[in-house]
Design a protein around this motif. Structure first.
Motif, PDB file in Angstrom:
ATOM      1  N   ASP A 151       0.821  -1.215   0.000  1.00 55.81           N
ATOM      2  CA  ASP A 151       0.000   0.000   0.000  1.00 55.81           C
ATOM      3  C   ASP A 151       0.852   1.261   0.000  1.00 55.81           C
ATOM      4  O   ASP A 151       0.335   2.372   0.070  1.00 55.81           O
ATOM      5  N   GLY A 152       2.177   1.082  -0.109  1.00 57.26           N
ATOM      6  CA  GLY A 152       3.059   2.247  -0.141  1.00 57.26           C
ATOM      7  C   GLY A 152       3.328   2.839   1.224  1.00 57.26           C
ATOM      8  O   GLY A 152       3.941   3.889   1.339  1.00 57.26           O
ATOM      9  N   GLY A 153       2.867   2.167   2.273  1.00 53.41           N
ATOM     10  CA  GLY A 153       3.072   2.673   3.620  1.00 53.41           C
ATOM     11  C   GLY A 153       4.529   2.617   4.019  1.00 53.41           C
ATOM     12  O   GLY A 153       5.350   1.962   3.373  1.00 53.41           O
ATOM     13  N   HIS A 154       4.848   3.300   5.112  1.00 55.88           N
ATOM     14  CA  HIS A 154       6.225   3.325   5.575  1.00 55.88           C
ATOM     15  C   HIS A 154       6.330   2.565   6.885  1.00 55.88           C
ATOM     16  O   HIS A 154       5.336   2.183   7.507  1.00 55.88           O
ATOM     17  N   TYR A 155       7.549   2.367   7.320  1.00 57.52           N
ATOM     18  CA  TYR A 155       7.833   1.435   8.382  1.00 57.52           C
ATOM     19  C   TYR A 155       7.593   2.004   9.771  1.00 57.52           C
ATOM     20  O   TYR A 155       7.249   1.279  10.686  1.00 57.52           O
ATOM     21  N   PHE A 156       7.796   3.299   9.940  1.00 52.70           N
ATOM     22  CA  PHE A 156       7.642   3.908  11.249  1.00 52.70           C
ATOM     23  C   PHE A 156       6.545   4.973  11.244  1.00 52.70           C
ATOM     24  O   PHE A 156       6.622   5.939  12.001  1.00 52.70           O
ATOM     25  N   ASP A 157       5.524   4.793  10.407  1.00 54.42           N
ATOM     26  CA  ASP A 157       4.420   5.752  10.408  1.00 54.42           C
ATOM     27  C   ASP A 157       3.738   5.822  11.770  1.00 54.42           C
ATOM     28  O   ASP A 157       3.190   6.847  12.153  1.00 54.42           O
ATOM     29  N   HIS A 158       3.769   4.705  12.510  1.00 59.88           N
ATOM     30  CA  HIS A 158       3.129   4.662  13.819  1.00 59.88           C
ATOM     31  C   HIS A 158       3.997   5.290  14.902  1.00 59.88           C
ATOM     32  O   HIS A 158       3.556   5.427  16.047  1.00 59.88           O
ATOM     33  N   VAL A 159       5.235   5.678  14.550  1.00 55.83           N
ATOM     34  CA  VAL A 159       6.155   6.284  15.507  1.00 55.83           C
ATOM     35  C   VAL A 159       6.745   7.532  14.859  1.00 55.83           C
ATOM     36  O   VAL A 159       7.823   7.486  14.260  1.00 55.83           O
ATOM     37  N   PRO A 160       6.056   8.662  14.934  1.00 60.24           N
ATOM     38  CA  PRO A 160       6.512   9.859  14.211  1.00 60.24           C
ATOM     39  C   PRO A 160       7.949  10.252  14.508  1.00 60.24           C
ATOM     40  O   PRO A 160       8.667  10.703  13.607  1.00 60.24           O
ATOM     41  N   ALA A 168      15.422   4.806   4.555  1.00 65.32           N
ATOM     42  CA  ALA A 168      16.493   3.823   4.629  1.00 65.32           C
ATOM     43  C   ALA A 168      15.934   2.411   4.740  1.00 65.32           C
ATOM     44  O   ALA A 168      16.460   1.473   4.122  1.00 65.32           O
ATOM     45  N   MET A 169      14.851   2.229   5.511  1.00 64.56           N
ATOM     46  CA  MET A 169      14.245   0.908   5.631  1.00 64.56           C
ATOM     47  C   MET A 169      13.673   0.450   4.296  1.00 64.56           C
ATOM     48  O   MET A 169      13.750  -0.727   3.928  1.00 64.56           O
ATOM     49  N   ASP A 190      17.724 -11.234  -6.293  1.00 65.80           N
ATOM     50  CA  ASP A 190      16.373 -10.837  -6.689  1.00 65.80           C
ATOM     51  C   ASP A 190      15.987  -9.458  -6.157  1.00 65.80           C
ATOM     52  O   ASP A 190      14.865  -9.015  -6.337  1.00 65.80           O
ATOM     53  N   GLY A 191      16.922  -8.777  -5.495  1.00 68.74           N
ATOM     54  CA  GLY A 191      16.647  -7.422  -5.046  1.00 68.74           C
ATOM     55  C   GLY A 191      16.048  -7.338  -3.662  1.00 68.74           C
ATOM     56  O   GLY A 191      15.788  -6.256  -3.163  1.00 68.74           O
ATOM     57  N   TRP A 192      15.846  -8.491  -2.996  1.00 65.67           N
ATOM     58  CA  TRP A 192      15.225  -8.456  -1.674  1.00 65.67           C
ATOM     59  C   TRP A 192      16.084  -9.187  -0.658  1.00 65.67           C
ATOM     60  O   TRP A 192      16.664 -10.230  -0.942  1.00 65.67           O
ATOM     61  N   ILE A 193      16.191  -8.608   0.507  1.00 65.31           N
ATOM     62  CA  ILE A 193      16.794  -9.315   1.638  1.00 65.31           C
ATOM     63  C   ILE A 193      15.659 -10.051   2.333  1.00 65.31           C
ATOM     64  O   ILE A 193      14.728  -9.443   2.854  1.00 65.31           O
ATOM     65  N   THR A 194      15.711 -11.376   2.320  1.00 66.76           N
ATOM     66  CA  THR A 194      14.552 -12.137   2.767  1.00 66.76           C
ATOM     67  C   THR A 194      14.428 -12.206   4.286  1.00 66.76           C
ATOM     68  O   THR A 194      13.323 -12.277   4.804  1.00 66.76           O
ATOM     69  N   ASP A 195      15.535 -12.224   5.008  1.00 68.71           N
ATOM     70  CA  ASP A 195      15.479 -12.276   6.461  1.00 68.71           C
ATOM     71  C   ASP A 195      15.179 -10.878   6.983  1.00 68.71           C
ATOM     72  O   ASP A 195      15.932  -9.937   6.734  1.00 68.71           O
ATOM     73  N   TRP A 196      14.093 -10.737   7.743  1.00 69.22           N
ATOM     74  CA  TRP A 196      13.690  -9.387   8.163  1.00 69.22           C
ATOM     75  C   TRP A 196      14.700  -8.757   9.094  1.00 69.22           C
ATOM     76  O   TRP A 196      14.866  -7.541   9.096  1.00 69.22           O
ATOM     77  N   ARG A 197      15.415  -9.558   9.881  1.00 69.82           N
ATOM     78  CA  ARG A 197      16.444  -8.992  10.753  1.00 69.82           C
ATOM     79  C   ARG A 197      17.591  -8.420   9.923  1.00 69.82           C
ATOM     80  O   ARG A 197      18.088  -7.326  10.197  1.00 69.82           O
ATOM     81  N   GLU A 198      18.016  -9.181   8.926  1.00 71.14           N
ATOM     82  CA  GLU A 198      19.071  -8.704   8.041  1.00 71.14           C
ATOM     83  C   GLU A 198      18.632  -7.433   7.332  1.00 71.14           C
ATOM     84  O   GLU A 198      19.398  -6.470   7.198  1.00 71.14           O
ATOM     85  N   ARG A 199      17.384  -7.422   6.914  1.00 71.91           N
ATOM     86  CA  ARG A 199      16.851  -6.251   6.212  1.00 71.91           C
ATOM     87  C   ARG A 199      16.786  -5.040   7.130  1.00 71.91           C
ATOM     88  O   ARG A 199      17.128  -3.920   6.740  1.00 71.91           O
ATOM     89  N   PHE A 200      16.350  -5.245   8.351  1.00 72.55           N
ATOM     90  CA  PHE A 200      16.236  -4.143   9.293  1.00 72.55           C
ATOM     91  C   PHE A 200      17.604  -3.559   9.618  1.00 72.55           C
ATOM     92  O   PHE A 200      17.800  -2.335   9.639  1.00 72.55           O
ATOM     93  N   LEU A 201      18.584  -4.431   9.844  1.00 69.61           N
ATOM     94  CA  LEU A 201      19.927  -3.947  10.132  1.00 69.61           C
ATOM     95  C   LEU A 201      20.532  -3.257   8.917  1.00 69.61           C
ATOM     96  O   LEU A 201      21.289  -2.290   9.065  1.00 69.61           O
ATOM     97  N   LYS A 202      20.195  -3.719   7.726  1.00 74.25           N
ATOM     98  CA  LYS A 202      20.649  -3.029   6.527  1.00 74.25           C
ATOM     99  C   LYS A 202      20.094  -1.609   6.489  1.00 74.25           C
ATOM    100  O   LYS A 202      20.792  -0.663   6.109  1.00 74.25           O
ATOM    101  N   GLY A 203      18.846  -1.435   6.918  1.00 77.64           N
ATOM    102  CA  GLY A 203      18.260  -0.100   6.979  1.00 77.64           C
ATOM    103  C   GLY A 203      19.006   0.801   7.947  1.00 77.64           C
ATOM    104  O   GLY A 203      19.276   1.971   7.644  1.00 77.64           O
TER     105      GLY A 203
END
Length: 230
Positions: A151-160, A168-169, A190-203
């Motif tokens: 939906d195009g939402g962002h990762y920390f919309d719930h935490v202004p 970055a995320m 394929d352009g995606w980091i599949t492990d969410w922890r790896e992805r979060f730390l990449k952010g």
């Protein structure tokens, strides 16, 4: 930044029940403009066992927050070090210390990020500090896994107060490795980091420029600090 730098590689291995430093009870903390040995002492390492000089403020924080130390047969261990402006801890330090009323990072400390787990599930909680004071802490869970939110939402919309990390995320989840052959782009993954922890730390790596050398970490070239319970 070298190929084995950054911190995304930690997310691909943590929590690892067989790793003495990145096991299920491990935590990570990154902080700028503070000596790594001071950071270790603030989070529970005993200052008299640190070989490097420890600052007076770090010692004072330890004395306030760890008034009664019980020395175990086998203390918990954390690796500490510094890359660029950022110091880090990785291991079994006192990652709940920031909830204590008299906790404070030493003066001069800039931004700091603390990641730890609950229920042995690994990296479900985060605390963020600026100028040595906590700005936000909360659970992050696995909502950063998989593809970008449709939906195009962002990762920390719930935490202004943390929304500055959104870009970055987003970039961490959809940045393929590309090389060119015969004038055509070739995608190495394929352009995606599949492990969410790896992805979060990449952010976080993208947002702050923090890094831990994987080669040095695996070779044991970062020093270890003993952390006693109190």
């Amino acid at each position: 930044m070298a190929a084995d730098d950054g911190i995304a590689w930690i997310g691909g291995r943590w929590p690892d029940s067989d790793d003495p430093l990145l096991g299920v009870q491990a935590g990570l903390v990154f902080a700028e403009h503070v000596a790594p040995q001071d950071l270790a002492v603030v989070f529970g390492a005993v200052p008299w066992e640190i070989p490097e000089p420890v600052g007076a403020e770090a010692k004072a924080v330890h004395e306030r927050t760890h008034p009664r130390i019980r020395v175990p047969d086998e203390p918990r261990l954390t690796a500490y070090g510094k890359e660029g402006d950022w110091s880090f801890l990785a291991g079994n330090f006192d990652h709940l210390i920031h909830f204590r009323e008299d906790f404070a990072l030493p003066r001069g400390t800039g931004r700091a990020v603390l990641l730890y787990n609950i229920a042995a599930k690994g990296m479900y909680c985060m605390a963020y500090f600026e100028d040595g004071r906590r700005v936000w802490s909360g659970e992050i869970h696995g909502r950063f896994g998989g593809a970008a939110e449709p939906d195009g939402g962002h990762y920390f919309d719930h935490v202004p107060e943390m929304s500055f990390l959104n870009r970055a995320m987003h970039d961490a989840g959809c940045r393929p490795e590309v090389r060119h052959a015969d004038g055509r782009p070739v995608f190495e993954n394929d352009g995606w980091i599949t492990d969410w922890r790896e992805r979060f730390l990449k952010g976080l790596e993208i947002a702050f420029g923090i890094s831990v050398c994987q080669e040095a970490f695996d070779a044991g070239r970062y020093p270890l600090a003993s952390v006693y319970a109190s």
